[in-house]
Design a protein around this motif. Sequence first.
Motif, PDB file in Angstrom:
ATOM      1  N   GLY A   1       0.809  -1.205   0.000  1.00 45.32           N
ATOM      2  CA  GLY A   1       0.000   0.000   0.000  1.00 45.32           C
ATOM      3  C   GLY A   1       0.847   1.262   0.000  1.00 45.32           C
ATOM      4  N   LYS A   2       1.868   1.260   0.859  1.00 45.93           N
ATOM      5  CA  LYS A   2       2.750   2.420   0.916  1.00 45.93           C
ATOM      6  C   LYS A   2       3.486   2.613  -0.407  1.00 45.93           C
ATOM      7  N   LEU A   3       3.972   1.530  -1.000  1.00 48.41           N
ATOM      8  CA  LEU A   3       4.674   1.616  -2.280  1.00 48.41           C
ATOM      9  C   LEU A   3       3.749   2.140  -3.376  1.00 48.41           C
ATOM     10  N   PHE A   4       2.519   1.653  -3.378  1.00 46.16           N
ATOM     11  CA  PHE A   4       1.549   2.078  -4.393  1.00 46.16           C
ATOM     12  C   PHE A   4       1.311   3.578  -4.320  1.00 46.16           C
ATOM     13  N   PHE A   5       1.015   4.084  -3.134  1.00 44.09           N
ATOM     14  CA  PHE A   5       0.702   5.501  -2.992  1.00 44.09           C
ATOM     15  C   PHE A   5       1.945   6.389  -3.059  1.00 44.09           C
TER      16      PHE A   5
ATOM     17  N   ILE B   1     -14.213   6.314  -1.274  1.00 46.08           N
ATOM     18  CA  ILE B   1     -13.900   4.885  -1.176  1.00 46.08           C
ATOM     19  C   ILE B   1     -13.100   4.570   0.090  1.00 46.08           C
ATOM     20  N   GLY B   2     -13.049   5.539   1.006  1.00 44.99           N
ATOM     21  CA  GLY B   2     -12.468   5.258   2.309  1.00 44.99           C
ATOM     22  C   GLY B   2     -11.005   5.579   2.461  1.00 44.99           C
ATOM     23  N   ILE B   3     -10.414   6.204   1.449  1.00 45.90           N
ATOM     24  CA  ILE B   3      -9.017   6.658   1.610  1.00 45.90           C
ATOM     25  C   ILE B   3      -9.030   8.185   1.619  1.00 45.90           C
ATOM     26  N   GLY B   4      -8.289   8.834   0.789  1.00 47.17           N
ATOM     27  CA  GLY B   4      -8.298  10.287   0.762  1.00 47.17           C
ATOM     28  C   GLY B   4      -7.155  10.792  -0.091  1.00 47.17           C
ATOM     29  N   PRO B   5      -7.233  12.026  -0.593  1.00 47.79           N
ATOM     30  CA  PRO B   5      -6.186  12.582  -1.446  1.00 47.79           C
ATOM     31  C   PRO B   5      -5.024  13.140  -0.624  1.00 47.79           C
ATOM     32  N   PHE B   6      -4.518  12.325   0.285  1.00 51.40           N
ATOM     33  CA  PHE B   6      -3.540  12.820   1.253  1.00 51.40           C
ATOM     34  C   PHE B   6      -2.174  13.083   0.633  1.00 51.40           C
ATOM     35  N   VAL B   7      -1.752  12.205  -0.285  1.00 49.72           N
ATOM     36  CA  VAL B   7      -0.438  12.372  -0.917  1.00 49.72           C
ATOM     37  C   VAL B   7      -0.391  13.647  -1.751  1.00 49.72           C
ATOM     38  N   ILE B   8      -1.437  13.904  -2.492  1.00 48.86           N
ATOM     39  CA  ILE B   8      -1.434  15.060  -3.399  1.00 48.86           C
ATOM     40  C   ILE B   8      -1.866  16.352  -2.724  1.00 48.86           C
TER      41      ILE B   8
ATOM     42  N   ASP C   1       9.751  15.855   0.645  1.00 51.31           N
ATOM     43  CA  ASP C   1      10.391  14.563   0.390  1.00 51.31           C
ATOM     44  C   ASP C   1       9.975  13.547   1.452  1.00 51.31           C
ATOM     45  N   THR C   2       9.858  14.015   2.676  1.00 49.94           N
ATOM     46  CA  THR C   2       9.427  13.163   3.783  1.00 49.94           C
ATOM     47  C   THR C   2       7.910  13.164   3.926  1.00 49.94           C
ATOM     48  N   LEU C   3       7.306  14.340   3.840  1.00 54.24           N
ATOM     49  CA  LEU C   3       5.873  14.487   4.080  1.00 54.24           C
ATOM     50  C   LEU C   3       5.039  13.612   3.148  1.00 54.24           C
ATOM     51  N   LEU C   4       5.341  13.615   1.862  1.00 56.35           N
ATOM     52  CA  LEU C   4       4.503  12.888   0.911  1.00 56.35           C
ATOM     53  C   LEU C   4       4.594  11.382   1.115  1.00 56.35           C
ATOM     54  N   ILE C   5       5.755  10.909   1.543  1.00 57.23           N
ATOM     55  CA  ILE C   5       5.897   9.479   1.832  1.00 57.23           C
ATOM     56  C   ILE C   5       5.130   9.119   3.104  1.00 57.23           C
ATOM     57  N   GLU C   6       5.125  10.023   4.086  1.00 55.11           N
ATOM     58  CA  GLU C   6       4.314   9.804   5.286  1.00 55.11           C
ATOM     59  C   GLU C   6       2.831   9.746   4.915  1.00 55.11           C
ATOM     60  N   ARG C   7       2.416  10.595   4.005  1.00 56.59           N
ATOM     61  CA  ARG C   7       1.023  10.585   3.556  1.00 56.59           C
ATOM     62  C   ARG C   7       0.716   9.284   2.799  1.00 56.59           C
ATOM     63  N   ALA C   8       1.696   8.778   2.054  1.00 53.86           N
ATOM     64  CA  ALA C   8       1.511   7.511   1.336  1.00 53.86           C
ATOM     65  C   ALA C   8       1.261   6.366   2.305  1.00 53.86           C
ATOM     66  N   GLN C   9       1.916   6.415   3.447  1.00 56.16           N
ATOM     67  CA  GLN C   9       1.702   5.376   4.456  1.00 56.16           C
ATOM     68  C   GLN C   9       0.296   5.453   5.047  1.00 56.16           C
ATOM     69  N   ILE C  10      -0.217   6.662   5.221  1.00 58.01           N
ATOM     70  CA  ILE C  10      -1.587   6.819   5.710  1.00 58.01           C
ATOM     71  C   ILE C  10      -2.570   6.175   4.734  1.00 58.01           C
ATOM     72  N   SER C  11      -2.433   6.518   3.458  1.00 61.89           N
ATOM     73  CA  SER C  11      -3.339   5.953   2.453  1.00 61.89           C
ATOM     74  C   SER C  11      -3.123   4.451   2.315  1.00 61.89           C
TER      75      SER C  11
ATOM     76  N   LEU D   1      -6.352  -0.873   3.235  1.00 64.11           N
ATOM     77  CA  LEU D   1      -6.518  -2.232   3.762  1.00 64.11           C
ATOM     78  C   LEU D   1      -7.740  -2.366   4.662  1.00 64.11           C
ATOM     79  N   SER D   2      -8.436  -1.264   4.936  1.00 60.71           N
ATOM     80  CA  SER D   2      -9.582  -1.300   5.839  1.00 60.71           C
ATOM     81  C   SER D   2     -10.734  -2.082   5.217  1.00 60.71           C
ATOM     82  N   ASN D   3     -11.578  -2.648   6.072  1.00 63.29           N
ATOM     83  CA  ASN D   3     -12.736  -3.390   5.582  1.00 63.29           C
ATOM     84  C   ASN D   3     -13.665  -2.490   4.766  1.00 63.29           C
TER      85      ASN D   3
END
Length: 250
Positions: free
Chosen positions: A79-83, A137-144, A223-233, A238-240
């Motif tokens: 999931g983190k790699l994808f986002f 769909i239960g995620i969010g535009p956090f990375v962007i 550089d750090t922030l967007l990867i942290e956001r990717a981990q959130i998404s 993976l949520s039900n």
Amino acid sequence: MSQTYVKQTIENNIGYITFFTPEHNAMPSPILKQLEQTIINAGQNNDIKVIVLKSGGERTFCAGASFTELVAIDTLEDGKLFFSGFANVINAMRNCPKLIIGRVQGKAVGGGVGLASATDYCLATKYAAIKLSEISIGIGPFVIEPAVSRKIGQTAFAEMTINAEAFYDANYAKAKGLYADVFETVDALDIAVQELALKLASYNPDALLELKKVLWQDTNHWDTLLIERAQISGTLVLSNFTKQKLDSYS
């Protein structure tokens, strides 16, 4: 036009970077990685003075991340790699020493809005409506979000994110600052993009580099922030709730 690709051409010191996938230019991870590297390479190429980012086809500019790949995610690492895909492309655009002109011929959804927001100057057609549908769909535009909020403001970002199933037309995007201008046809858009790119390519490259630095001042933490956001998404996908939503669309 059936094959997926990222390609670059150079004409009159303008680097044209084009991406395309048959799924409305939705971007799988390998294509995002290729786009990231192409932008990095263009930034290092002395024959390129300015970059134009565009997509193939005449309709959708970018439908965001690949839905097929999204539904297959089953681990936090995946999931983190994808986002991280869009995170890395946005950071490549931000760190690129060349100005990037966005050419948006059609609708932009999710990550596509992120790409448009990460350009330094964006031109579009009247068909280039925008949409941030991720929260539905239960995620969010956090990375962007950092790129989008930087362009259109946090209030407009919140409006689009909360009203997640609505498209906002190109004039809305122009009024909020995402598009510098909106054109009636793709031909008119292409003429305007070429004229602007040629002008910029004729300017002092040192001045353009300093302008790029000013435009992206105070964003080094991305550089750090967007990867942290990717981990959130990556966790949320993976949520039900999200799994059930994605299954309902399959």
